[in-house]
Design a protein around this motif. Structure first.
Motif, PDB file in Angstrom:
ATOM      1  N   ASP A  46       0.838  -1.203   0.000  1.00  0.00           N
ATOM      2  CA  ASP A  46       0.000   0.000   0.000  1.00  0.00           C
ATOM      3  C   ASP A  46       0.872   1.252   0.000  1.00  0.00           C
ATOM      4  O   ASP A  46       0.558   2.234  -0.678  1.00  0.00           O
ATOM      5  N   ARG A  49       2.166   1.998  -3.402  1.00  0.00           N
ATOM      6  CA  ARG A  49       1.125   2.473  -4.314  1.00  0.00           C
ATOM      7  C   ARG A  49       0.575   3.853  -3.941  1.00  0.00           C
ATOM      8  O   ARG A  49      -0.131   4.461  -4.741  1.00  0.00           O
ATOM      9  N   LEU A  53      -1.195   6.383  -6.649  1.00  0.00           N
ATOM     10  CA  LEU A  53      -2.633   6.658  -6.656  1.00  0.00           C
ATOM     11  C   LEU A  53      -2.914   8.161  -6.603  1.00  0.00           C
ATOM     12  O   LEU A  53      -3.844   8.649  -7.259  1.00  0.00           O
ATOM     13  N   TYR A  78      -8.334   1.836  -2.840  1.00  0.00           N
ATOM     14  CA  TYR A  78      -7.709   2.472  -4.000  1.00  0.00           C
ATOM     15  C   TYR A  78      -8.788   3.075  -4.905  1.00  0.00           C
ATOM     16  O   TYR A  78      -8.645   4.193  -5.392  1.00  0.00           O
TER      17      TYR A  78
END
Length: 160
Positions: A46, A49, A53, A78
């Motif tokens: 996470d 990412r 994102l 997400y």
């Protein structure tokens, strides 16, 4: 959206061309460190990412008249983050089985994503089926059928 090998790039390009919208390839926005991890067969976290994102949300916000974004969007959190960046955002969930995804990823050649990560993609995936604004599509259907199905769904002002 969907796991590696589901056809996000191919379907996204077909839909973007048909809808006369810009295409934003989510993979283009991964950091060098994330690309290196994936090439080495190390799943992203996470934390890995998080900035990706944010960047993709910025891409959505930068195209208020519409854009097709290819992105795995594997977790509900997400997708919710991306929804916050673009009111009315919809997701096409390209559903595929593990064996087909493995075969497709394995045949890519020079792509940075290691086929050894397909299992981690399935482990991370939180199905979006039942969320608002999500079309479930068979990733193994012919591209033209998928393009037509998505186009028809986009015409619906109140998507399921």
């Amino acid at each position: 959206m969907g796991v590696a090998g589901c056809g996000k790039s191919t379907v996204g390009a077909a839909v973007a061309a048909a809808q006369q919208l810009p295409l934003v390839e989510g993979d283009d926005f991964h950091s060098a460190a994330s690309r290196a991890k994936m090439a080495a067969g190390i799943p992203l976290t996470d934390t890995d990412r998080a900035q990706w994102l944010v960047t993709l949300g910025g891409q959505l916000a930068a195209h208020p008249d519409g854009v097709v974004l290819t992105c795995s969007a594997l977790k509900k959190a997400y997708r919710d983050q991306l929804r916050a960046a673009a009111t009315g955002l919809r997701f096409v969930f390209l559903e595929i089985d593990r064996e087909s995804a493995l075969q497709r990823v394995g045949s890519r050649g020079s792509h940075f994503f290691s086929a050894s990560l397909v299992d981690s993609q399935f482990a991370t995936l939180e199905s979006p089926v039942g969320e608002p604004g999500v079309l479930r599509a068979d990733a193994l259907a012919p591209i033209e059928q998928l393009r037509q199905d998505v186009a028809a769904w986009l015409q619906d002002k109140d998507p399921a």
